[in-house]
Design an enzyme around this catalytic site. Structure first.
Site, PDB file in Angstrom:
ATOM      1  N   ARG A  45       0.862  -1.180   0.000  1.00 47.87           N
ATOM      2  CA  ARG A  45       0.000   0.000   0.000  1.00 47.87           C
ATOM      3  C   ARG A  45       0.900   1.231   0.000  1.00 47.87           C
ATOM      4  O   ARG A  45       2.121   1.116   0.086  1.00 47.87           O
ATOM      5  CB  ARG A  45      -0.993   0.013   1.172  1.00 47.87           C
ATOM      6  N   GLN A 198      -2.233   1.988  10.142  1.00 48.30           N
ATOM      7  CA  GLN A 198      -0.948   2.109   9.450  1.00 48.30           C
ATOM      8  C   GLN A 198       0.089   2.836  10.294  1.00 48.30           C
ATOM      9  O   GLN A 198       1.285   2.547  10.216  1.00 48.30           O
ATOM     10  CB  GLN A 198      -1.124   2.832   8.119  1.00 48.30           C
ATOM     11  N   ASP A 239      -1.997  10.652  -1.759  1.00 46.80           N
ATOM     12  CA  ASP A 239      -2.344   9.671  -2.784  1.00 46.80           C
ATOM     13  C   ASP A 239      -2.725  10.345  -4.098  1.00 46.80           C
ATOM     14  O   ASP A 239      -2.673   9.712  -5.148  1.00 46.80           O
ATOM     15  CB  ASP A 239      -3.492   8.788  -2.294  1.00 46.80           C
TER      16      ASP A 239
END
Length: 350
Positions: A45, A198, A239
């Site tokens: 990821r 995360q 992102d």
């Protein structure tokens, strides 16, 4: 360097980030479909790592194809790209990488006498080139951003924008690493980052791996620490960054940015140029991935919520550009107005 992903003769080898921090295991993807699954299930990821993973998935699919002519390979190539493009919608690096592969394929097939074997070699070489470029970009943007951080004090980060989210070194954590390498005495405060944790699992693991002082805090504790003067700067990854400077990043980033603004704390975004999406005018046009409810209802196999309760689980949110102090890229540090600085740097480097 933490081996996030690696091209091997057997396939693409991924560090399984769903098993960290207590178990360091690896997943070997031997088909492009398996690479797609690795991306969807978040074994790998982070936007830059997703992009390079997709490129390697394309290369793997082309390498394992049984096509003997370019004409037979082309529809298969399109299927490979479409499959990988359907994995996660928000990270623009995914589509940037696939488009780069598509452009290369179109260029190659137009050459007289082109063979399937030559295409295989060129596609694989391009994927490996993208891997090297990502590491270099992270190190360069880290150097650009290091001077923005305090020489001593607390730096808050949200999610994981480190070596684990890239091919190595990291974006937000790359800035922190570069500052530490230059002698700054930084303590990192890592938001746990619900629901996938995360920050608690990945950021804490890799910073401790590097010996950088790290404290994990629950997502709802940031405001309290800011008010107490514990945080001197915030640095996060991204992102997708729209043409006006709006930033899509892990859910919760928007709230952190608002809190930083309220407390007069600089809020920095660190990302490679492949995360810049000048074709998207503003953040409202960025697609936001909605993930499975089970990520919220369960943790480590244990149910946390009542049966049949409603769940929303957006993986990302959008931070308006007005909250962003600066955007740190390998091309330099950009400041508002971002429509001008982003477009200007794109033109200058074209």
């Amino acid at each position: 360097m933490i081996p996030t992903l690696e091209w091997t003769s057997e396939g693409v080898r991924f560090l399984d980030q769903t098993r960290l921090p207590l178990e360091e295991t690896y997943v070997l993807a031997t088909t492009y479909e398996q690479v797609a699954d690795v991306i969807v299930t978040m074994v790998v990821r982070g936007a830059p790592a997703i992009g390079v993973s997709a490129a390697m998935g394309v290369a793997l699919g082309v390498e394992r194809s049984k096509a003997t002519t370019v004409e037979a390979l082309e529809p298969e190539f399109q299927t490979i790209c479409k499959t990988l493009a359907g994995t996660r919608p928000t990270a623009v690096n995914l589509f940037w990488a696939i488009r780069r592969m598509e452009d290369l394929f179109a260029e190659l097939k137009a050459k007289p006498g082109m063979t399937v074997e030559a295409i295989r070699e060129a596609i694989t070489a391009e994927a490996l080139k993208m891997y090297d470029e990502d590491i270099e970009a992270c190190k360069t943007l880290g150097a650009h951003g290091a001077d923005l951080l305090p020489k001593e004090g607390g730096v808050l980060t949200h999610c994981n924008a480190g070596a684990l989210a890239t091919c190595g070194y990291g974006t937000a954590l790359g800035v922190i690493r570069a500052a530490v390498e230059q002698g700054s005495k930084i303590e990192v405060y890592a938001d746990e980052t619900r629901p996938f944790l995360q920050g608690a699992r990945l950021t804490a693991w890799e910073l401790m791996h590097d010996g950088i002082p790290t404290t994990v805090l629950c997502d709802n504790m940031a405001a309290s620490l800011m008010r107490r003067g514990k945080i001197q700067a915030v640095v996060v990854g991204a992102d997708r960054i729209a043409a006006n400077g709006d930033v899509a990043n892990k859910i919760g980033t928007y709230g952190v940015a608002v809190l930083a603004k309220e407390h007069g704390i600089p809020f920095y975004v660190a990302a490679p140029w492949s995360t810049i999406d000048l074709e998207t005018a503003h953040g409202d046009d960025i697609p936001i991935e909605e993930r499975a409810a089970v990520e919220v209802t369960h943790h480590a196999g244990k149910q946390l919520t009542p049966h049949n309760v409603g769940i929303v689980n957006p993986a990302f949110d959008v931070t308006p550009a007005k909250y962003v102090t600066a955007i740190i890229t390998e091309r330099g540090v950009l400041r508002a107005p971002y429509e001008e600085s982003l477009a200007g740097l794109e033109t200058a480097k074209a």
